[in-house]
Design an enzyme around this catalytic site. Structure first.
Site, PDB file in Angstrom:
ATOM      1  N   TRP A  21      44.479  49.300  47.841  1.00  0.00           N
ATOM      2  CA  TRP A  21      44.540  48.484  49.060  1.00  0.00           C
ATOM      3  C   TRP A  21      44.482  47.001  48.714  1.00  0.00           C
ATOM      4  CZ3 TRP A  21      39.958  48.111  53.053  1.00  0.00           C
ATOM      5  CH2 TRP A  21      40.330  47.269  54.113  1.00  0.00           C
ATOM      6  N   ASP A  52      46.117  56.028  44.692  1.00  0.00           N
ATOM      7  CA  ASP A  52      46.226  56.068  46.147  1.00  0.00           C
ATOM      8  C   ASP A  52      46.713  54.722  46.664  1.00  0.00           C
ATOM      9  OD1 ASP A  52      45.355  57.562  48.788  1.00  0.00           O
ATOM     10  OD2 ASP A  52      44.642  55.490  48.964  1.00  0.00           O
ATOM     11  N   TYR A  57      49.838  48.572  52.851  1.00  0.00           N
ATOM     12  CA  TYR A  57      49.096  47.716  51.927  1.00  0.00           C
ATOM     13  C   TYR A  57      50.022  46.631  51.384  1.00  0.00           C
ATOM     14  CZ  TYR A  57      45.512  51.428  51.737  1.00  0.00           C
ATOM     15  OH  TYR A  57      44.550  52.364  52.055  1.00  0.00           O
ATOM     16  N   TYR A 205      37.129  57.372  50.666  1.00  0.00           N
ATOM     17  CA  TYR A 205      37.486  55.980  50.379  1.00  0.00           C
ATOM     18  C   TYR A 205      36.314  55.042  50.649  1.00  0.00           C
ATOM     19  CZ  TYR A 205      38.673  54.548  55.315  1.00  0.00           C
ATOM     20  OH  TYR A 205      38.652  54.224  56.652  1.00  0.00           O
ATOM     21  N   LEU A 208      32.260  52.338  47.370  1.00  0.00           N
ATOM     22  CA  LEU A 208      31.480  51.154  46.966  1.00  0.00           C
ATOM     23  C   LEU A 208      31.320  50.167  48.115  1.00  0.00           C
ATOM     24  CD1 LEU A 208      32.960  50.620  43.390  1.00  0.00           C
ATOM     25  CD2 LEU A 208      30.692  51.495  43.996  1.00  0.00           C
ATOM     26  N   ARG A 229      36.373  40.998  55.036  1.00  0.00           N
ATOM     27  CA  ARG A 229      34.951  41.282  54.866  1.00  0.00           C
ATOM     28  C   ARG A 229      34.082  40.223  55.532  1.00  0.00           C
ATOM     29  NH1 ARG A 229      34.827  42.492  48.468  1.00  0.00           N
ATOM     30  NH2 ARG A 229      36.329  40.777  48.568  1.00  0.00           N
ATOM     31  N   GLY A 281      38.488  51.194  44.145  1.00  0.00           N
ATOM     32  CA  GLY A 281      39.464  50.132  44.333  1.00  0.00           C
ATOM     33  C   GLY A 281      39.377  49.068  43.248  1.00  0.00           C
ATOM     34  N   ALA A 282      40.524  48.524  42.894  1.00  0.00           N
ATOM     35  CA  ALA A 282      40.578  47.444  41.907  1.00  0.00           C
ATOM     36  C   ALA A 282      41.848  46.642  42.135  1.00  0.00           C
ATOM     37  CB  ALA A 282      40.559  48.002  40.485  1.00  0.00           C
ATOM     38  N   GLN A 287      37.842  45.584  36.727  1.00  0.00           N
ATOM     39  CA  GLN A 287      37.211  46.165  37.918  1.00  0.00           C
ATOM     40  C   GLN A 287      37.216  47.689  37.889  1.00  0.00           C
ATOM     41  OE1 GLN A 287      39.439  44.205  41.101  1.00  0.00           O
ATOM     42  NE2 GLN A 287      37.762  42.762  41.410  1.00  0.00           N
TER      43      GLN A 287
END
Length: 318
Positions: A21, A52, A57, A205, A208, A229, A281-282, A287
């Site tokens: 994403w 994924d 995205y 999903y 984290l 965020r 995710g990265a 990451q």
């Protein structure tokens, strides 16, 4: 890396999947394509075989990055499981809305196949329930794509039990992709038990919590323009401070195990009965490297209880 079967299908997936994403940049404050490609290469080197992504995205950019990374790495197509999503549409102003109509999905699958530079999609998922389109209509078109060989497995994302039941009245359903983490556990009440009962794979999903459980945030954290965020409650005010305190306790517990907070948080998700895959995710190298430390071990009952105490009452819980 750990591997398992995807629900009732013959697909073998890595239990940690690379989530892309953020690579698309949308709602993440932009992206660096070169760094994203290197992050995918890093994931592949770790043995992560499941990637994924979604059409929305970056409005196609994430899928294009995945295709480029796989091409440059020279990975045989049958060695990687590509999961992508449909059922969203957007305009030139990046206004997004749900659209799971058969006509839209027929268009999307062709667009995704072109962007991903492949003849088939391993796992095709409807991104969100669409209140304006009967679920059975959406399910039928996915079943048709499956029969045509364009899709190897059928999935949904963010679907509840009632929606999955309606789907299964007319078509197979192999997976659901809900949010699940130490900070978001709603699916334990119904979705997880239902999935276990019916052999539906769960791809969790945001294990984290969009980075919050990595332990890398401080009270002075800020986000770049366009990063959504900044509007999330868990990153604001007292709730943010409370979450940071919890994470500090999790970091201390993880350190006792020779692990990081992120590895502990993802291992917790992987150890929950019914969870098949956790998405990590990265968007740049480094990451995803940490993900290797989340596999090959399990939480003891004592550690699980200590985690529960931390999440119930962070003060002195560890």
């Amino acid at each position: 890396m750990e591997y398992t079967q995807l629900g009732t299908t013959s697909l073998q997936v890595s239990r940690i999947a690379l989530g892309t994403w953020a690579m698309g940049g949308w709602l993440w404050g932009g992206t660096d394509v070169e760094a994203a490609v290197r992050a995918i290469h890093e994931a592949l080197d770790l043995g992560i075989t499941t990637i994924d992504t979604a059409a929305v995205y970056g409005f196609g950019l994430s899928e294009e990055i995945v295709a480029r990374a796989l091409r440059e790495k020279g990975v045989p197509r049958d060695r990687v499981v590509i999961a992508t999503k449909c059922g969203m549409e957007w305009d030139e102003q990046e206004n997004v809305r749900r659209n799971s109509s058969p006509q839209r999905i027929r268009k999307e699958v062709e667009d995704s196949l072109r962007r991903l530079q492949t003849d088939y999609i391993d796992l095709y998922q409807v991104h969100w329930p669409d209140p304006d389109v009967p679920i059975q209509e959406t399910a039928r078109v996915l079943s048709q794509l499956h029969a045509e060989g364009k899709v190897r497995a059928i999935g949904v994302s963010n679907y509840g039990v009632g929606e999955m039941q309606a789907w299964r009245e007319v078509a197979p359903l192999h997976s659901d992709q809900p949010p699940y983490s130490l900070l978001r556990r709603e699916i334990e009440a119904d979705v997880l038990p239902y999935a276990r009962e019916h052999g539906i794979a769960i791809l969790a999903y945001s294990p984290l919590a969009r980075g919050l459980l990595t332990g890398k945030f401080t009270a002075e954290a800020s986000f770049p323009p366009g990063d959504s965020r900044a509007q999330e409650k868990r990153f604001q005010g007292e709730e943010f401070q409370r979450n940071l305190r919890r994470v500090e306790h999790l970091k201390a517990l993880a350190a006792e195990l020779g692990k990081s907070a992120a590895q502990l948080a993802v291992r917790w998700v992987l150890d929950q009965p019914g969870v098949t895959v956790a998405l990590w995710g990265a968007r740049r190298p480094g990451q995803i490297a940490e993900a290797a430390g989340a596999t090959g071990w399990h939480l003891t009952d004592d550690v699980k209880e200590r985690i529960e105490r931390i999440m119930r009452n962070e003060a002195g819980a560890a």
